[in-house]
Design a protein around this motif. Structure first.
Motif, PDB file in Angstrom:
ATOM      1  N   THR A  51       1.514   0.559   9.275  1.00  0.00           N
ATOM      2  CA  THR A  51       1.411  -0.644   9.031  1.00  0.00           C
ATOM      3  C   THR A  51       1.123  -0.785   7.409  1.00  0.00           C
ATOM      4  O   THR A  51       1.957  -1.465   6.834  1.00  0.00           O
ATOM      5  N   VAL A  52       0.413   0.158   6.976  1.00  0.00           N
ATOM      6  CA  VAL A  52       0.189   0.162   5.481  1.00  0.00           C
ATOM      7  C   VAL A  52       1.519   0.740   4.801  1.00  0.00           C
ATOM      8  O   VAL A  52       1.836  -0.099   3.888  1.00  0.00           O
ATOM      9  N   PRO A  53       1.812   1.778   4.996  1.00  0.00           N
ATOM     10  CA  PRO A  53       3.208   2.176   4.388  1.00  0.00           C
ATOM     11  C   PRO A  53       4.480   1.242   4.534  1.00  0.00           C
ATOM     12  O   PRO A  53       5.162   0.982   3.716  1.00  0.00           O
ATOM     13  N   VAL A  54       4.512   0.569   5.671  1.00  0.00           N
ATOM     14  CA  VAL A  54       5.524  -0.562   5.906  1.00  0.00           C
ATOM     15  C   VAL A  54       5.358  -1.723   4.908  1.00  0.00           C
ATOM     16  O   VAL A  54       6.054  -2.204   4.381  1.00  0.00           O
ATOM     17  N   THR A  55       4.046  -1.844   4.930  1.00  0.00           N
ATOM     18  CA  THR A  55       3.811  -3.342   3.978  1.00  0.00           C
ATOM     19  C   THR A  55       3.939  -2.984   2.504  1.00  0.00           C
ATOM     20  O   THR A  55       4.488  -3.657   1.856  1.00  0.00           O
ATOM     21  N   GLY A  56       3.739  -1.638   2.201  1.00  0.00           N
ATOM     22  CA  GLY A  56       3.911  -1.222   0.824  1.00  0.00           C
ATOM     23  C   GLY A  56       5.731  -1.318   0.665  1.00  0.00           C
ATOM     24  O   GLY A  56       6.317  -1.641  -0.387  1.00  0.00           O
ATOM     25  N   PRO A  91     -11.018   2.289  10.241  1.00  0.00           N
ATOM     26  CA  PRO A  91     -10.689   2.159   8.980  1.00  0.00           C
ATOM     27  C   PRO A  91     -11.525   1.979   7.938  1.00  0.00           C
ATOM     28  O   PRO A  91     -11.556   2.625   6.802  1.00  0.00           O
ATOM     29  N   GLN A  92     -12.430   1.122   8.058  1.00  0.00           N
ATOM     30  CA  GLN A  92     -13.098   0.520   7.282  1.00  0.00           C
ATOM     31  C   GLN A  92     -14.348   1.620   6.976  1.00  0.00           C
ATOM     32  O   GLN A  92     -14.786   1.698   5.828  1.00  0.00           O
ATOM     33  N   SER A 143      -8.763   6.872   1.058  1.00  0.00           N
ATOM     34  CA  SER A 143      -7.924   6.118   0.979  1.00  0.00           C
ATOM     35  C   SER A 143      -7.412   5.113   1.754  1.00  0.00           C
ATOM     36  O   SER A 143      -7.521   5.561   3.199  1.00  0.00           O
ATOM     37  N   ALA A 144      -6.789   3.891   1.708  1.00  0.00           N
ATOM     38  CA  ALA A 144      -6.352   3.232   2.781  1.00  0.00           C
ATOM     39  C   ALA A 144      -5.182   3.702   3.672  1.00  0.00           C
ATOM     40  O   ALA A 144      -5.358   3.683   4.832  1.00  0.00           O
ATOM     41  N   GLY A 145      -4.389   4.439   2.947  1.00  0.00           N
ATOM     42  CA  GLY A 145      -3.388   4.816   3.709  1.00  0.00           C
ATOM     43  C   GLY A 145      -3.850   6.187   4.686  1.00  0.00           C
ATOM     44  O   GLY A 145      -3.401   6.325   5.847  1.00  0.00           O
ATOM     45  N   THR A 146      -4.800   7.030   4.249  1.00  0.00           N
ATOM     46  CA  THR A 146      -5.374   8.188   4.924  1.00  0.00           C
ATOM     47  C   THR A 146      -6.408   7.712   6.056  1.00  0.00           C
ATOM     48  O   THR A 146      -6.365   7.934   7.175  1.00  0.00           O
ATOM     49  N   ALA A 147      -7.020   6.298   5.716  1.00  0.00           N
ATOM     50  CA  ALA A 147      -7.739   5.808   6.880  1.00  0.00           C
ATOM     51  C   ALA A 147      -6.896   5.112   7.918  1.00  0.00           C
ATOM     52  O   ALA A 147      -7.289   5.262   9.020  1.00  0.00           O
ATOM     53  N   GLY A 148      -5.876   4.502   7.623  1.00  0.00           N
ATOM     54  CA  GLY A 148      -4.805   4.231   8.742  1.00  0.00           C
ATOM     55  C   GLY A 148      -4.229   5.188   9.389  1.00  0.00           C
ATOM     56  O   GLY A 148      -4.154   5.210  10.881  1.00  0.00           O
TER      57      GLY A 148
END
Length: 435
Positions: free
Chosen positions: A185-190, A274-275, A283-288
């Motif tokens: 989700t995070v990389p696709v959002t980027g 993730p939070q 990082s957000a990506g690593t947390a995901g």
């Protein structure tokens, strides 16, 4: 041609009247008939596609929760309410699933459920308010709720001799969908411009694809295994009700509590893990990715555990092993969240495999198809109702304590009653023995 008329009385209704009904009768077997191999393969594909869509609405939101909170100006407590919406919807709408299945057929209900998931995921990012976001999420979760309840029922209906294998198959697909949404989700959002709204809405495509296989079963009214055609439907449900008073069964209550406590852990994990890592400096990506690892552990284990559990008379030992993994994982998350992040993610992923174990026990703790319907609805709806306060309480504790110590202690503490309830539910008996 009296002989022909005797054998096929529908000929008197004319070509237009018999076309759709008779062609459908050729596609779907009646009670006691063996379904065509191609139909079983299509149902297996439908189960897998449906299962892939039963968690992305939740884990995609967990990966972007901070961005959604900022975009919609949510407090920590409101975000806690948001993470409590899934079990609330599963409890409320799950109760409706057996009645809807009796009236419209399980295939039709799952088909409508997939359509509701697609619609909710498209609408919710663009509605522009917290209330609207919650309402659109509830629409998607309604589709997930009825499908959750009917998955064991469909397995019992179409694959009565392969309950463990088919439960493992769709549990594995469910875990894969959960992990996939958390990971990408995070990389696709980027890749789509960094807009969290687009990153959430993209999952509607997968739900739309899942509608297609179930269209074939929209008109299936074949009774569940163990029921005759005359004994299916609302009248039969009324006559059966006094004979199976599921609230008198200790096994049913044990299974409901076990299901509720594992759901509490799962939705806290999906909504908040993730939070937790991000607040620890990850990082957000690593947390995901860490959440994805937790969910991905269910891919192989969700296939293995039901097969092993279905061969054991008592499932208590599996319950204890999963619970101990959870206790160690939460302990590590409390003491060194960043340093041992990958190890804690793996252990919590193993603990989360209590879900496919619970689904397997639903199929094993009832002798008849009708019993599985009732036990599935009771255990899942009651269980999800019990799980509602957990994610909300975590959000409140997080906001008012200013850290994750108390929330993680709560998560670890809940593993003890989960193991106790699982041992009770895993005993070698059925609800028919107790009702």
């Amino acid at each position: 041609m009296p002989d022909d008329e005797t054998q096929t009385p529908t000929l008197n209704r004319g070509p237009a009247a018999r076309t759709s009904h008779e062609l459908h009768a050729q596609r779907l077997p009646g009670a006691g008939e063996a379904p065509a191999p191609w139909l079983l393969r299509l149902i297996a594909v439908g189960l897998v596609l449906a299962a892939l869509n039963l968690r992305p609405a939740i884990t995609s939101l967990g990966a972007l929760l901070e961005e959604v909170r900022d975009g919609l100006h949510m407090s920590g407590s409101v975000a806690g309410v948001l993470t409590s919406v899934p079990p609330l919807c599963f409890a409320v709408f799950g109760v409706m699933a057996p009645r809807l299945a009796r009236r419209f057929g399980a295939g039709a209900v799952v088909c409508a459920g997939m359509a509701a998931i697609a619609a909710g995921l498209v609408i919710r990012p663009y509605i522009g308010s917290t209330a609207g976001f919650l309402a659109a999420s509830a629409l998607a979760l309604m589709g997930i709720a009825v499908s959750n309840i009917l998955m064991p029922v469909i397995v019992k209906r179409w694959f009565p001799d392969r309950v463990g294998t088919m439960t493992g198959l769709y549990s594995m697909a469910l875990a894969l969908g959960t992990a996939l949404a958390a990971a990408v989700t995070v990389p696709v959002t980027g890749a789509l411009g960094g807009n969290w709204r687009t990153g959430l809405a993209v999952w509607a495509v997968l739900a739309a694809v899942a509608v297609l296989p179930w269209i074939v079963l929209v008109r299936d009214r074949t009774p569940a295994p163990g029921q005759s055609a005359a004994a299916s439907g609302p009248a039969a449900a009324r006559t059966e009700a006094p004979a199976l008073r599921i609230t008198r069964s200790r096994t049913a209550w044990g299974l409901a509590c076990f299901f509720g406590l594992q759901a509490t852990a799962a939705y806290i994990t999906m909504g908040w893990m993730p939070q937790i890592f991000r607040d620890a400096g990850v990082s957000a990506g690593t947390a995901g990715l860490l959440l994805a690892v937790t969910m991905a552990m269910g891919v192989p284990l969700a296939f293995v555990i039901p097969r092993v559990a279905s061969r054991l008379k008592q499932q208590g030992p599996i319950v204890v092993v999963l619970g101990l993994c959870g206790l160690i994982g939460y302990g590590g998350l409390y003491l060194a969240p960043a340093a041992g992040a990958w190890a804690w993610a793996l252990l919590l992923g193993v603990a989360n495999c209590a879900f496919p174990l619970a689904l397997t026990m639903i199929g094993m703790r009832a002798r008849s198809g009708a019993g599985v319907v009732r036990l599935s609805a009771f255990a899942q709806s009651t269980g999800y109702l019990l799980s509602i306060p957990g994610p909300l309480l975590v959000g409140v504790l997080y906001q008012h304590s200013g850290g994750w110590g108390l929330p993680i202690a709560l998560m670890a503490g809940l593993m003890i009653p989960q193991m106790a309830a699982g041992i009770l539910a895993g005993r070698d008996r059925t609800i028919e023995d107790e009702c």
